[in-house]
Enzyme design. Sequence first.
Site, mmCIF file in Angstrom:
data_model
loop_
_atom_site.group_PDB
_atom_site.id
_atom_site.type_symbol
_atom_site.label_atom_id
_atom_site.label_comp_id
_atom_site.label_asym_id
_atom_site.label_seq_id
_atom_site.Cartn_x
_atom_site.Cartn_y
_atom_site.Cartn_z
ATOM 1 N N LYS A 124 0.839 -1.208 0.000
ATOM 2 C CA LYS A 124 0.000 0.000 0.000
ATOM 3 C C LYS A 124 0.877 1.263 0.000
ATOM 4 O O LYS A 124 0.643 2.175 -0.787
ATOM 5 C CB LYS A 124 -0.931 0.010 1.233
ATOM 6 C CG LYS A 124 -1.864 -1.196 1.318
ATOM 7 C CD LYS A 124 -2.779 -1.137 2.512
ATOM 8 C CE LYS A 124 -2.078 -1.231 3.848
ATOM 9 N NZ LYS A 124 -1.565 -2.600 4.178
ATOM 10 N N ARG A 144 -9.408 0.223 8.482
ATOM 11 C CA ARG A 144 -8.917 -1.109 8.825
ATOM 12 C C ARG A 144 -9.940 -1.893 9.642
ATOM 13 O O ARG A 144 -9.687 -3.028 10.003
ATOM 14 C CB ARG A 144 -7.633 -0.985 9.622
ATOM 15 C CG ARG A 144 -6.365 -1.288 8.802
ATOM 16 C CD ARG A 144 -5.185 -1.110 9.742
ATOM 17 N NE ARG A 144 -3.967 -1.727 9.321
ATOM 18 C CZ ARG A 144 -3.022 -1.157 8.603
ATOM 19 N NH1 ARG A 144 -3.201 0.032 8.099
ATOM 20 N NH2 ARG A 144 -1.894 -1.802 8.348
ATOM 21 N N ARG A 176 11.920 -6.219 5.026
ATOM 22 C CA ARG A 176 11.863 -4.787 5.343
ATOM 23 C C ARG A 176 12.418 -4.544 6.750
ATOM 24 O O ARG A 176 13.092 -3.539 6.996
ATOM 25 C CB ARG A 176 10.414 -4.271 5.254
ATOM 26 C CG ARG A 176 10.323 -2.769 5.467
ATOM 27 C CD ARG A 176 8.923 -2.227 5.275
ATOM 28 N NE ARG A 176 8.017 -2.672 6.314
ATOM 29 C CZ ARG A 176 6.707 -2.437 6.324
ATOM 30 N NH1 ARG A 176 6.165 -1.757 5.323
ATOM 31 N NH2 ARG A 176 5.951 -2.873 7.302
ATOM 32 N N ARG A 178 11.668 -0.589 12.150
ATOM 33 C CA ARG A 178 10.302 -0.611 12.686
ATOM 34 C C ARG A 178 10.157 -1.716 13.726
ATOM 35 O O ARG A 178 10.505 -2.865 13.459
ATOM 36 C CB ARG A 178 9.297 -0.811 11.541
ATOM 37 C CG ARG A 178 8.900 0.497 10.896
ATOM 38 C CD ARG A 178 7.986 0.320 9.728
ATOM 39 N NE ARG A 178 6.742 -0.370 10.047
ATOM 40 C CZ ARG A 178 5.698 -0.396 9.244
ATOM 41 N NH1 ARG A 178 5.739 0.253 8.090
ATOM 42 N NH2 ARG A 178 4.623 -1.064 9.579
ATOM 43 N N ARG A 188 0.074 -9.439 13.331
ATOM 44 C CA ARG A 188 -0.556 -8.440 12.450
ATOM 45 C C ARG A 188 -1.395 -9.122 11.379
ATOM 46 O O ARG A 188 -2.470 -8.640 11.013
ATOM 47 C CB ARG A 188 0.513 -7.555 11.800
ATOM 48 C CG ARG A 188 1.139 -6.604 12.805
ATOM 49 C CD ARG A 188 2.425 -6.016 12.284
ATOM 50 N NE ARG A 188 2.209 -5.181 11.117
ATOM 51 C CZ ARG A 188 3.182 -4.781 10.309
ATOM 52 N NH1 ARG A 188 4.425 -5.141 10.530
ATOM 53 N NH2 ARG A 188 2.905 -4.024 9.294
#
Length: 190
Positions: free
Chosen positions: A14, A89, A128, A134, A145
């Site tokens: 996204k 969401r 990532r 993160r 998640r």
Amino acid sequence: MFNLVLFGPPGSGKGTQSENIIKSFELQHISTGDLLRSEVKHETPLGVEAKKFMDQGQLVPDEVVIGMISSKIDAHPDSNGFIFDGFPRTVAQAEALDKLLQFKETPINIVLSLIVNEEELMARLINRGKDSGRSDDNEEVIAKRLKTYHNETAPVATFYDEQDKLVEIKGVGTVEDIFSAISKEIEQSM
Ligand code: B4P
């Protein structure tokens, strides 16, 4: 005005595709993930609260996120339209967004749903995590998640499908090919 929701599981691209969309179409980008990370970074009261949820792979409470979106929309009264990235969401967020936009007499035009299999999502996010810094990009939190996505976010697709706004896009392939499929749908719908 043209309003687009970019929908999909964590790691579906996204954020990546939003960057391309804003370069080609004059739309205002609103990413709840980016907004929340900025609050966390600046250690605001909202950020301190949000971090507890994000680090556990959970969604930040609806009222916090809806309030953030509302002020972001108000901050851009002259915009040609918005790309909502990572929002809504939950079905409650989707209903709240419809109400906010109804008030402004500008509906959601299209919802593009990026379809990516779970194995690929996991691989992308772990990758990532190697340099993103993160705190939610590690295997344990990513698994949480993905579970949160199935339980709380996937029903949002049905919500928009019932409004005939949902368009599925194959989200595996090169970033360029996926962007080309996205552009075609936006152009047809504009
Ligand atoms: P987000 O910031 O929305 O992030 P995301 O779902 O992890 O990523 P995205 O789908 O944007 O993937 P990206 O392009 O980066 O959410 C983070 C957290 O914030 C949530 O877990 C939640 O706690 C909170 N939150 C956010 N919004 C909320 C809301 N509305 N309500 C409540 N809580 C909320 O791509 C991922 C990786 O894949 C990148 O490394 C990229 O380079 C790679 N990639 C992209 N496209 C690729 C392709 N085609 N091929 C190969 N790799 C690709």
